[in-house]
Design a protein around this motif. Structure first.
Motif, PDB file in Angstrom:
ATOM      1  N   TRP A  64      -5.072  -2.149  -2.217  1.00  0.00           N
ATOM      2  CA  TRP A  64      -4.893  -0.703  -2.075  1.00  0.00           C
ATOM      3  C   TRP A  64      -3.646  -0.471  -1.233  1.00  0.00           C
ATOM      4  N   TYR A  65      -2.749   0.401  -1.775  1.00  0.00           N
ATOM      5  CA  TYR A  65      -1.486   0.649  -1.079  1.00  0.00           C
ATOM      6  C   TYR A  65      -1.317   2.154  -0.910  1.00  0.00           C
ATOM      7  N   GLU A  66      -1.197   2.589   0.372  1.00  0.00           N
ATOM      8  CA  GLU A  66      -1.014   4.012   0.659  1.00  0.00           C
ATOM      9  C   GLU A  66       0.415   4.402   0.336  1.00  0.00           C
ATOM     10  N   LEU A  67       0.548   5.577  -0.340  1.00  0.00           N
ATOM     11  CA  LEU A  67       1.871   6.089  -0.682  1.00  0.00           C
ATOM     12  C   LEU A  67       2.271   7.229   0.259  1.00  0.00           C
ATOM     13  N   PHE A  68       1.367   8.210   0.470  1.00  0.00           N
ATOM     14  CA  PHE A  68       1.634   9.294   1.419  1.00  0.00           C
ATOM     15  C   PHE A  68       0.323  10.014   1.715  1.00  0.00           C
ATOM     16  N   ARG A  69       0.379  10.904   2.831  1.00  0.00           N
ATOM     17  CA  ARG A  69      -0.807  11.635   3.260  1.00  0.00           C
ATOM     18  C   ARG A  69      -0.511  13.122   3.273  1.00  0.00           C
ATOM     19  N   LEU A  70      -1.585  13.921   3.029  1.00  0.00           N
ATOM     20  CA  LEU A  70      -1.500  15.376   3.096  1.00  0.00           C
ATOM     21  C   LEU A  70      -2.451  15.831   4.214  1.00  0.00           C
ATOM     22  N   PRO A  71      -1.898  16.547   5.268  1.00  0.00           N
ATOM     23  CA  PRO A  71      -2.771  16.950   6.380  1.00  0.00           C
ATOM     24  C   PRO A  71      -3.843  17.929   5.905  1.00  0.00           C
ATOM     25  N   GLY A  72      -4.910  18.034   6.654  1.00  0.00           N
ATOM     26  CA  GLY A  72      -5.961  18.970   6.336  1.00  0.00           C
ATOM     27  C   GLY A  72      -5.546  20.395   6.622  1.00  0.00           C
ATOM     28  N   GLY A  73      -6.323  21.325   6.066  1.00  0.00           N
ATOM     29  CA  GLY A  73      -6.027  22.728   6.251  1.00  0.00           C
ATOM     30  C   GLY A  73      -5.085  23.241   5.170  1.00  0.00           C
ATOM     31  N   GLY A  74      -4.811  24.530   5.227  1.00  0.00           N
ATOM     32  CA  GLY A  74      -3.929  25.150   4.244  1.00  0.00           C
ATOM     33  C   GLY A  74      -4.618  25.413   2.914  1.00  0.00           C
ATOM     34  N   PHE A 123     -15.681  16.271  -3.756  1.00  0.00           N
ATOM     35  CA  PHE A 123     -14.426  15.862  -3.121  1.00  0.00           C
ATOM     36  C   PHE A 123     -13.986  16.970  -2.161  1.00  0.00           C
ATOM     37  N   ASN A 124     -13.687  16.587  -0.920  1.00  0.00           N
ATOM     38  CA  ASN A 124     -13.302  17.543   0.128  1.00  0.00           C
ATOM     39  C   ASN A 124     -11.798  17.774   0.075  1.00  0.00           C
ATOM     40  N   THR A 125     -11.396  18.986  -0.379  1.00  0.00           N
ATOM     41  CA  THR A 125      -9.972  19.297  -0.468  1.00  0.00           C
ATOM     42  C   THR A 125      -9.434  19.929   0.816  1.00  0.00           C
ATOM     43  N   ASN A 126     -10.329  20.271   1.758  1.00  0.00           N
ATOM     44  CA  ASN A 126      -9.869  20.951   2.977  1.00  0.00           C
ATOM     45  C   ASN A 126      -9.433  19.972   4.060  1.00  0.00           C
ATOM     46  N   GLY A 127      -9.950  18.765   4.031  1.00  0.00           N
ATOM     47  CA  GLY A 127      -9.571  17.782   5.036  1.00  0.00           C
ATOM     48  C   GLY A 127      -8.342  16.998   4.602  1.00  0.00           C
ATOM     49  N   GLN A 128      -8.070  15.959   5.377  1.00  0.00           N
ATOM     50  CA  GLN A 128      -6.913  15.104   5.067  1.00  0.00           C
ATOM     51  C   GLN A 128      -7.144  14.401   3.728  1.00  0.00           C
ATOM     52  N   ILE A 129      -6.058  14.301   2.949  1.00  0.00           N
ATOM     53  CA  ILE A 129      -6.119  13.611   1.640  1.00  0.00           C
ATOM     54  C   ILE A 129      -5.055  12.531   1.632  1.00  0.00           C
ATOM     55  N   ILE A 130      -5.453  11.281   1.327  1.00  0.00           N
ATOM     56  CA  ILE A 130      -4.520  10.147   1.253  1.00  0.00           C
ATOM     57  C   ILE A 130      -4.327   9.800  -0.226  1.00  0.00           C
ATOM     58  N   PHE A 131      -3.076   9.599  -0.636  1.00  0.00           N
ATOM     59  CA  PHE A 131      -2.742   9.217  -2.018  1.00  0.00           C
ATOM     60  C   PHE A 131      -2.426   7.729  -2.038  1.00  0.00           C
ATOM     61  N   TYR A 132      -3.192   6.982  -2.857  1.00  0.00           N
ATOM     62  CA  TYR A 132      -3.110   5.528  -2.911  1.00  0.00           C
ATOM     63  C   TYR A 132      -2.648   5.052  -4.307  1.00  0.00           C
ATOM     64  N   CYS A 133      -2.134   3.816  -4.248  1.00  0.00           N
ATOM     65  CA  CYS A 133      -1.951   3.035  -5.491  1.00  0.00           C
ATOM     66  C   CYS A 133      -2.904   1.865  -5.414  1.00  0.00           C
ATOM     67  N   TYR A 134      -3.693   1.682  -6.454  1.00  0.00           N
ATOM     68  CA  TYR A 134      -4.607   0.551  -6.493  1.00  0.00           C
ATOM     69  C   TYR A 134      -4.134  -0.413  -7.580  1.00  0.00           C
ATOM     70  N   ILE A 135      -3.848  -1.685  -7.147  1.00  0.00           N
ATOM     71  CA  ILE A 135      -3.438  -2.735  -8.101  1.00  0.00           C
ATOM     72  C   ILE A 135      -4.694  -3.534  -8.437  1.00  0.00           C
ATOM     73  N   GLU A 136      -5.104  -3.414  -9.678  1.00  0.00           N
ATOM     74  CA  GLU A 136      -6.344  -4.078 -10.099  1.00  0.00           C
ATOM     75  C   GLU A 136      -6.141  -5.567 -10.274  1.00  0.00           C
ATOM     76  N   ASN A 137      -5.014  -5.968 -10.787  1.00  0.00           N
ATOM     77  CA  ASN A 137      -4.756  -7.397 -11.030  1.00  0.00           C
ATOM     78  C   ASN A 137      -3.253  -7.583 -11.154  1.00  0.00           C
ATOM     79  N   SER A 138      -2.762  -8.689 -10.594  1.00  0.00           N
ATOM     80  CA  SER A 138      -1.332  -8.977 -10.721  1.00  0.00           C
ATOM     81  C   SER A 138      -1.139 -10.468 -10.576  1.00  0.00           C
ATOM     82  N   LEU A 139      -1.465 -11.211 -11.644  1.00  0.00           N
ATOM     83  CA  LEU A 139      -1.392 -12.669 -11.607  1.00  0.00           C
ATOM     84  C   LEU A 139      -0.212 -13.178 -12.415  1.00  0.00           C
TER      85      LEU A 139
END
Length: 694
Positions: A555-565, A662-678
């Motif tokens: 799991w690789y984090e790409l960016f975060r969106l703060p809560g609120g708004g 899914f809670n859209t009001n709190g912090q949201i993290i956007f990830y990339c998930y690599i299932e396999n890379s052999l």
């Protein structure tokens, strides 16, 4: 074919076919007859020798003695003498009655009809001359004809006189062999000489049976002889059956085939139809044609009339041409006769005299008939170009085109217009009836192309005149462009000048549904909408995952969106790539995760084998209040139903709806998930751009 009067030998005539079987049959009959004669001649019981003949000829006269002249004693006298008893006296015998009668002289007689078959001894050997000719086999032989050979009988009274080695008087069945003409070498051991050549006087029952056997042998030979079937030399004759186009006949004896030269005379049972055929004994239909090989037309073969044909090639051709034709009396010169299908016809067509005819305004009639002298008509010069095509005047065929006949609406050769005045059409050269029209194409001459206050060549315009200011009908936004629909009509004044203006209302100007106060910065006015959006913050995004060799399940984090708004707008690109090396499965996915750890898949994919894929999304817009997240991708697998996320690998619902929970009001993290890379393959994801939230 004729036959001989005695032995019935066949004698071919000049027109008959000579059959080897007939010749062999004649030889067999002669062979049998000659052998019988040889056997008879060799019979010493029935014939005397030369020495016996000499001795008998040396004897005294053989005349019967009379009361005055010496001679031989008659058999009756000898019998009477022998019956007289020595020393007997003259005796008067009494008369008798009954079956045997007598008179005063002692002579007895058997009453007629008293002797029946049982009274006759089987060895009586009654003389042939004593037989009743009306009852016994061959008894009526003298009354028979030569044709009776087929019944086993042989005529006697009708035999002609015979001379030569064997002689016989006419009408006699007694034949005499001339002494010395036949020797032993002349007679075949199997000659079987015909018994009709042997005299019948004194024939015994044994000889009678032999004669009956001989005639039976003749009958057997005749019965065994097969009929001759040769319809080439002996043409057939028959009346047809069937209809007029398919005649049929049945011949006896039946032919095995229809050979070349096969001849037949037919009498049609019905007058023929077109192209008639003839089928003989079911051997197949053969076309009937005239002597020239032309198929008969209807009515050429008349019912009840004879017609002779020969097989030539595949057809039956008429043996002779004969009269043919359908001319009537009025078709033939008067006084002349012609042979036609209907018979001889004498002509009635009159003979006329010719002369000179000078053309004039009035008709000049020459009488009908045959003209033996020339008719001269003076020539009249006529220009062909001045004569209507299809019309001939004095022998001149017109060449002037009939334009009215060609086209009721004749296209013009060319056309021109005097602006604001007239239209000129040049017609093609030719003749016109006065009811034709000369036309030219004017496909744009339509009412909707002409203002309502104008009429061009009779076409009244229907296009509305628009004013200086015209309001738009509707507007639309496709994300890139605004489309304005204006009313139909002419946007110039009648003089052809002017620059019309299209008026949009504020609502029409807001074709994009996103032009709302919540999406406009506070204090900004856009198309009648005053912004109410209070910015919270923004961030720059520049993130990516490892490439080839990245650990599987990472799991690789790409960016975060703060809560609120209430919203977040990512402006940039989200890219991902996936490739296989032919050995292992590869997979990469784009997720967002809430504070509780719930993951929602936005997009992704996997491949197996040697395959490569790359996809780019043009940012996204998150509406927290509406719980929707949509993107701007235009790839092949996206659909508006899922907010433009690929419908194959997403958890997003209709129109970008985020799954419940899914809670859209709190912090949201956007990830990339690599299932396999052999192996040597690679998978990656990157995000680049700005994100604004508030």
């Amino acid at each position: 074919m004729k036959t001989t009067g005695n032995l019935g030998l066949k004698k071919p005539e000049g027109t008959d076919n000579v059959d080897i079987a007939d010749l062999n049959g004649n030889m067999d009959i002669l062979d049998t007859a000659v052998k019988d004669v040889q056997d008879h001649a060799a019979d010493t019981v029935k014939h005397i020798t030369a020495a016996e003949r000499t001795t008998w000829n040396a004897k005294a006269s053989t005349a019967v003695a009379t009361t005055t002249t010496a001679g031989l004693m008659a058999a009756g006298d000898k019998s009477k003498l022998d019956s007289v008893t020595q020393g007997a006296n003259k005796y008067v015998h009494p008369n008798h009655t009954g079956d045997i009668t007598s008179t005063g002289d002692g002579v007895t007689a058997i009453a007629p009809g008293v002797i029946v078959d049982a009274d006759v001894n089987s060895a009586a050997a009654i003389a042939w001359s004593k037989l009743n000719k009306s009852g016994a086999s061959l008894a009526d032989l003298p009354t028979r004809s030569a044709a009776d050979l087929t019944s086993g009988t042989l005529p006697a009274a009708r035999l002609p006189a015979s001379t030569g080695d064997v002689t016989s008087p006419a009408g006699s069945n007694v034949f005499t062999l001339t002494p010395g003409v036949i020797v032993d070498a002349d007679v075949n051991s199997a000659a079987q000489i015909n018994a009709t050549k042997i005299g019948t006087a004194g024939i015994t029952n044994t000889e009678f049976g032999y004669l009956d056997g001989v005639t039976g042998n003749i009958q057997g030979q005749l019965d065994a002889k097969s009929g001759i079937i040769d319809y080439v030399r002996q043409p057939a004759y028959a009346t047809t059956a069937g209809n007029g186009v398919a005649y049929t006949v049945t011949l006896t004896p039946a032919p095995a085939s229809i050979a070349e030269g096969f001849g037949i005379t037919i009498v049609p049972n019905i007058t023929n139809g077109p192209n008639p055929t003839l089928n003989i004994n079911g051997l197949g239909a053969v076309a009937l044609k005239d002597q020239k090989g032309v198929a008969y037309g209807q009515g050429k073969l008349l019912a009840g009339k004879p017609y002779m044909f020969r097989r030539v090639g595949t057809d039956f051709l008429a043996d002779s041409a004969g009269g043919s034709g359908n001319a009537v009396a009025g078709d033939i010169r008067a006084g002349k006769t012609a042979a036609t299908d209907a018979g001889d016809v004498t002509g009635t067509l009159p003979v006329q005299t010719g002369g000179t005819v000078t053309p004039g305004p009035n008709s000049q009639v020459k009488a009908a008939g045959i003209y033996d002298t020339a008719i001269t008509v003076a020539g009249v010069p006529v220009p062909a170009a001045n004569v209507l095509a299809g019309t001939t005047i004095a022998g001149t065929v017109g060449t002037m085109p009939n334009r009215s006949a060609e086209n009721h609406h004749m296209p013009a050769v060319q056309s021109t217009t005097w602006a604001g005045d007239k239209v000129f059409l040049q017609p093609p050269n030719g003749w016109y009836s006065g009811e034709s029209w000369v036309v030219t194409s004017a496909t744009d001459l339509q009412p909707y192309n002409i203002p309502t206050d104008k009429n061009i060549l009779g076409v009244q315009g229907s296009m509305p005149r628009q004013g200086t200011y015209t309001y738009a009908v509707t507007t639309a936004w496709d994300g890139n462009q605004v489309y304005v629909r204006i009313p139909q009509g002419a946007y110039q004044n009648p003089s052809g000048s002017g620059y019309p203006e299209i008026v949009l209302t504020a609502a029409q100007a807001r074709a994009d549904g996103n032009i709302t106060p919540s999406n406009i910065r506070s204090g900004v006015w856009i198309y009648g909408q005053v912004g109410a959006l209070m910015p919270v913050g923004h961030a720059t995004i520049n993130a990516s995952t490892p490439g080839a060799g990245a650990p599987a399940g990472g799991w690789y984090e790409l960016f975060r969106l703060p809560g609120g708004g209430r919203y977040a707008n990512m402006m940039g690109t989200i890219n991902w790539g996936i490739s296989g090396n032919g050995q292992a499965k590869q997979g990469v996915f784009f997720y967002m995760r809430d504070e509780a750890g719930m993951n929602v898949k936005l997009h992704g994919g996997n491949v197996t084998g040697n395959y490569h894929d790359e996809i780019t999304y043009s940012g996204f817009y998150l509406d927290k209040a509406e719980r929707r997240i949509t993107t701007y991708a235009t790839m092949y697998s996206v659909t508006p139903d899922t907010g433009n996320w690929s419908r194959w690998y997403t958890d997003i619902g209709n129109n970008g709806a985020i799954p419940g929970g899914f809670n859209t009001n709190g912090q949201i993290i956007f990830y990339c998930y690599i299932e396999n890379s052999l192996g040597g393959g690679y998978t990656y994801m990157s995000a680049n751009g700005e994100i604004v939230y508030g």
